[in-house]
Design a protein around this motif. Structure first.
Motif, PDB file in Angstrom:
ATOM      1  N   PHE A 146       0.848  -1.181   0.000  1.00  0.00           N
ATOM      2  CA  PHE A 146       0.000   0.000   0.000  1.00  0.00           C
ATOM      3  C   PHE A 146       0.891   1.241   0.000  1.00  0.00           C
ATOM      4  O   PHE A 146       1.605   1.506   0.977  1.00  0.00           O
ATOM      5  CB  PHE A 146      -0.914   0.018   1.227  1.00  0.00           C
ATOM      6  N   ASN A 147       0.854   1.988  -1.078  1.00  0.00           N
ATOM      7  CA  ASN A 147       1.609   3.233  -1.177  1.00  0.00           C
ATOM      8  C   ASN A 147       0.643   4.410  -1.136  1.00  0.00           C
ATOM      9  O   ASN A 147      -0.368   4.408  -1.851  1.00  0.00           O
ATOM     10  CB  ASN A 147       2.427   3.278  -2.461  1.00  0.00           C
ATOM     11  N   ARG A 148       0.966   5.364  -0.308  1.00  0.00           N
ATOM     12  CA  ARG A 148       0.103   6.530  -0.157  1.00  0.00           C
ATOM     13  C   ARG A 148       0.851   7.772  -0.631  1.00  0.00           C
ATOM     14  O   ARG A 148       1.939   8.083  -0.141  1.00  0.00           O
ATOM     15  CB  ARG A 148      -0.323   6.696   1.301  1.00  0.00           C
ATOM     16  N   ARG A 149       0.286   8.481  -1.571  1.00  0.00           N
ATOM     17  CA  ARG A 149       0.877   9.721  -2.068  1.00  0.00           C
ATOM     18  C   ARG A 149       0.221  10.910  -1.380  1.00  0.00           C
ATOM     19  O   ARG A 149      -0.997  10.946  -1.218  1.00  0.00           O
ATOM     20  CB  ARG A 149       0.707   9.835  -3.585  1.00  0.00           C
ATOM     21  N   MET A 150       1.030  11.855  -0.997  1.00  0.00           N
ATOM     22  CA  MET A 150       0.510  13.024  -0.300  1.00  0.00           C
ATOM     23  C   MET A 150       1.188  14.266  -0.856  1.00  0.00           C
ATOM     24  O   MET A 150       2.404  14.288  -1.079  1.00  0.00           O
ATOM     25  CB  MET A 150       0.775  12.917   1.199  1.00  0.00           C
ATOM     26  N   GLY A 151       0.401  15.293  -1.098  1.00  0.00           N
ATOM     27  CA  GLY A 151       0.929  16.559  -1.589  1.00  0.00           C
ATOM     28  C   GLY A 151       0.384  17.717  -0.780  1.00  0.00           C
ATOM     29  O   GLY A 151      -0.814  17.753  -0.456  1.00  0.00           O
ATOM     30  N   LEU A 152       1.257  18.652  -0.438  1.00  0.00           N
ATOM     31  CA  LEU A 152       0.856  19.825   0.337  1.00  0.00           C
ATOM     32  C   LEU A 152       1.555  21.060  -0.213  1.00  0.00           C
ATOM     33  O   LEU A 152       2.602  20.968  -0.864  1.00  0.00           O
ATOM     34  CB  LEU A 152       1.230  19.655   1.818  1.00  0.00           C
ATOM     35  N   TYR A 180      18.161  27.316   2.074  1.00  0.00           N
ATOM     36  CA  TYR A 180      16.705  27.418   2.052  1.00  0.00           C
ATOM     37  C   TYR A 180      16.087  26.157   2.666  1.00  0.00           C
ATOM     38  O   TYR A 180      16.702  25.094   2.694  1.00  0.00           O
ATOM     39  CB  TYR A 180      16.182  27.556   0.626  1.00  0.00           C
ATOM     40  N   GLU A 181      14.850  26.310   3.102  1.00  0.00           N
ATOM     41  CA  GLU A 181      14.048  25.174   3.515  1.00  0.00           C
ATOM     42  C   GLU A 181      12.585  25.474   3.219  1.00  0.00           C
ATOM     43  O   GLU A 181      12.207  26.630   2.986  1.00  0.00           O
ATOM     44  CB  GLU A 181      14.241  24.855   4.997  1.00  0.00           C
ATOM     45  N   ALA A 182      11.787  24.434   3.174  1.00  0.00           N
ATOM     46  CA  ALA A 182      10.350  24.574   2.945  1.00  0.00           C
ATOM     47  C   ALA A 182       9.612  24.193   4.225  1.00  0.00           C
ATOM     48  O   ALA A 182       9.951  23.197   4.863  1.00  0.00           O
ATOM     49  CB  ALA A 182       9.893  23.692   1.789  1.00  0.00           C
ATOM     50  N   VAL A 183       8.620  24.989   4.586  1.00  0.00           N
ATOM     51  CA  VAL A 183       7.865  24.765   5.820  1.00  0.00           C
ATOM     52  C   VAL A 183       6.435  24.378   5.451  1.00  0.00           C
ATOM     53  O   VAL A 183       5.774  25.081   4.677  1.00  0.00           O
ATOM     54  CB  VAL A 183       7.875  26.016   6.714  1.00  0.00           C
ATOM     55  N   PHE A 184       5.957  23.251   5.996  1.00  0.00           N
ATOM     56  CA  PHE A 184       4.616  22.752   5.717  1.00  0.00           C
ATOM     57  C   PHE A 184       3.854  22.566   7.020  1.00  0.00           C
ATOM     58  O   PHE A 184       4.439  22.221   8.058  1.00  0.00           O
ATOM     59  CB  PHE A 184       4.677  21.401   4.991  1.00  0.00           C
ATOM     60  N   ASN A 185       2.548  22.793   6.964  1.00  0.00           N
ATOM     61  CA  ASN A 185       1.648  22.469   8.069  1.00  0.00           C
ATOM     62  C   ASN A 185       0.931  21.169   7.700  1.00  0.00           C
ATOM     63  O   ASN A 185       0.023  21.163   6.870  1.00  0.00           O
ATOM     64  CB  ASN A 185       0.643  23.600   8.309  1.00  0.00           C
ATOM     65  N   VAL A 186       1.386  20.076   8.294  1.00  0.00           N
ATOM     66  CA  VAL A 186       0.924  18.740   7.924  1.00  0.00           C
ATOM     67  C   VAL A 186      -0.172  18.298   8.891  1.00  0.00           C
ATOM     68  O   VAL A 186       0.003  18.393  10.120  1.00  0.00           O
ATOM     69  CB  VAL A 186       2.085  17.732   7.957  1.00  0.00           C
ATOM     70  N   LYS A 224       3.897  21.486  12.299  1.00  0.00           N
ATOM     71  CA  LYS A 224       4.841  22.174  11.423  1.00  0.00           C
ATOM     72  C   LYS A 224       6.024  21.260  11.114  1.00  0.00           C
ATOM     73  O   LYS A 224       6.675  20.741  12.018  1.00  0.00           O
ATOM     74  CB  LYS A 224       5.315  23.475  12.059  1.00  0.00           C
ATOM     75  N   VAL A 225       6.272  21.064   9.831  1.00  0.00           N
ATOM     76  CA  VAL A 225       7.375  20.216   9.372  1.00  0.00           C
ATOM     77  C   VAL A 225       8.294  21.062   8.498  1.00  0.00           C
ATOM     78  O   VAL A 225       7.838  21.722   7.561  1.00  0.00           O
ATOM     79  CB  VAL A 225       6.850  19.009   8.569  1.00  0.00           C
ATOM     80  N   LYS A 226       9.592  21.041   8.799  1.00  0.00           N
ATOM     81  CA  LYS A 226      10.590  21.783   8.033  1.00  0.00           C
ATOM     82  C   LYS A 226      11.387  20.811   7.171  1.00  0.00           C
ATOM     83  O   LYS A 226      11.898  19.808   7.676  1.00  0.00           O
ATOM     84  CB  LYS A 226      11.521  22.565   8.964  1.00  0.00           C
ATOM     85  N   VAL A 227      11.471  21.134   5.878  1.00  0.00           N
ATOM     86  CA  VAL A 227      12.152  20.276   4.907  1.00  0.00           C
ATOM     87  C   VAL A 227      13.356  21.025   4.355  1.00  0.00           C
ATOM     88  O   VAL A 227      13.215  22.109   3.769  1.00  0.00           O
ATOM     89  CB  VAL A 227      11.205  19.876   3.762  1.00  0.00           C
ATOM     90  N   ALA A 228      14.555  20.464   4.551  1.00  0.00           N
ATOM     91  CA  ALA A 228      15.773  21.062   4.014  1.00  0.00           C
ATOM     92  C   ALA A 228      15.870  20.766   2.525  1.00  0.00           C
ATOM     93  O   ALA A 228      15.652  19.635   2.088  1.00  0.00           O
ATOM     94  CB  ALA A 228      16.994  20.515   4.750  1.00  0.00           C
TER      95      ALA A 228
END
Length: 355
Positions: free
Chosen positions: A37-43, A197-203, A251-255
């Motif tokens: 089972f693979n789950r794709r998620m986009g934000l 830089y980094e990207a910040v997401f509210n997951v 809050k998730v920070k992605v480098a």
């Protein structure tokens, strides 16, 4: 009248005919197979600086000017803003005057002490007079030292009316405007340090199942909203331990491995990832039916092609399939189309859909 009786008899005979006399019903079926089972998620998130700094005045006052705007690059020591300095300039002039007076007093006290010492050596004055001159010299020296300290303090206060860049960086945001009164240490500008830089997401917390030893953070693919084909890889750098009570997000920070061309601080970015939720049997939505006990499917007996209703436990629903937790075995035949015409024991003629 007789023809009507014949029709009624024919209908009664048809109704009394055994179910086995029905022609096999043509249905579409699927073979139960275990898959991952693979789950794709986009934000959608926001580009942010890896390291930031808030620039503020050490003292409060009214801002008279701000020399930079959002996006400007500044060097270490560059002027950023000023606050009103009338009081500080007056205090500096007063401190200089006090120092001048203290210096003059010290000079006079030093001359008087020297003269009294010479007179005392010749016996022309008393010991008490010489001691009083020595005490006045010590007091004058102390007052000059205090005046010098007050002058240094006034000069420092005047320098504090000019906000200088503590490091080289980029202005992310102006937090105040000219004419605004700010307090001591109240942020006026936010600076980005370095070029990382980094990207910040509210997951949503409900879909956040990584960040532990059992679930390592998956790789992230980042791209501009208007250029989905331009991508850069990213790795999860930080997962906040707190959940926003208002939105239920974390809050998730992605480098980012590399900057995205055309994007800067504050711009929107699309992040996508794929997670594995284990393995199991996936069925299309059309195969699902239900009984009073819950979800069920029609299973075909391979020996005689009859169907029976089987209760199943569903682990998760997706947009195009159901993920079966238990109730089916590998290789069993499940009706995927035509289930609305079935009943237990119905003979079917099935064909599996083309792959």
């Amino acid at each position: 009248m007789r023809s009507l009786l014949h029709i009624l008899l024919a209908l009664m005979v048809a109704a009394a005919a055994p179910a086995g006399a029905d022609e096999p019903l043509k249905v579409t079926a699927i073979r139960a197979a275990t898959i991952e089972f693979n789950r794709r998620m986009g934000l959608t998130g926001e580009i942010a600086a890896r390291e930031t700094l808030s620039a503020a005045f050490p003292t409060g006052g009214r801002i008279t000017s701000i020399s930079v705007n959002d996006g400007d690059r500044v060097e270490d020591g560059a002027e950023l803003a000023r606050i009103d300095r009338v009081q500080q300039e007056q205090a500096l002039r007063s401190a200089k005057a006090q120092l001048a007076a203290a210096s003059a007093e010290l000079t006079a006290a030093r001359d008087n002490e020297a003269r009294q010492s010479q007179l005392f050596e010749r016996g022309a004055t008393t010991r008490a007079t010489r001691s009083a001159a020595t005490d006045r010299l010590a007091a004058a020296a102390a007052r000059q030292a205090q005046a010098e300290a007050e002058l240094n303090q006034a000069e420092s206060a005047l320098e504090d009316t000019v906000l200088l860049a503590p490091n080289s960086g980029t202005v992310i945001k102006r937090l105040a405007e000219p004419g605004q009164i700010v307090g001591a240490a109240q942020p006026v500008l936010q600076l980005a340090l370095g070029d990382r830089y980094e990207a910040v997401f509210n997951v949503p917390e409900a879909v956040l199942n990584f960040g532990t030893a059992a679930h390592a953070p998956p790789p992230i693919t980042l791209s501009p909203l208007d250029r989905p084909n331009v991508t850069v890889s990213g790795t999860v750098r930080e997962v906040s331990p707190l959940v926003d009570p208002a939105s239920g997000t974390v809050k998730v920070k992605v480098a980012m491995a590399h900057p995205l061309t055309g994007l800067s601080y504050g711009d929107a970015v699309r992040g996508g990832t794929e997670q594995t939720d284990g393995s199991g049997i996936a069925l299309p939505w059309s195969a699902l039916t239900a009984t009073s006990q819950g979800p069920a499917v029609w299973v075909v007996d391979k020996a005689d092609s009859t169907v029976s209703l089987r209760q199943i436990a569903v682990s998760r629903y997706t947009s195009d399939s159901i993920l079966v937790e238990s109730g089916l075995d590998e290789g069993e035949i499940v009706v995927s189309l035509g289930a609305q015409l079935l009943y237990p024991g119905r003979v079917v003629r099935y064909e599996e859909p083309a792959q």
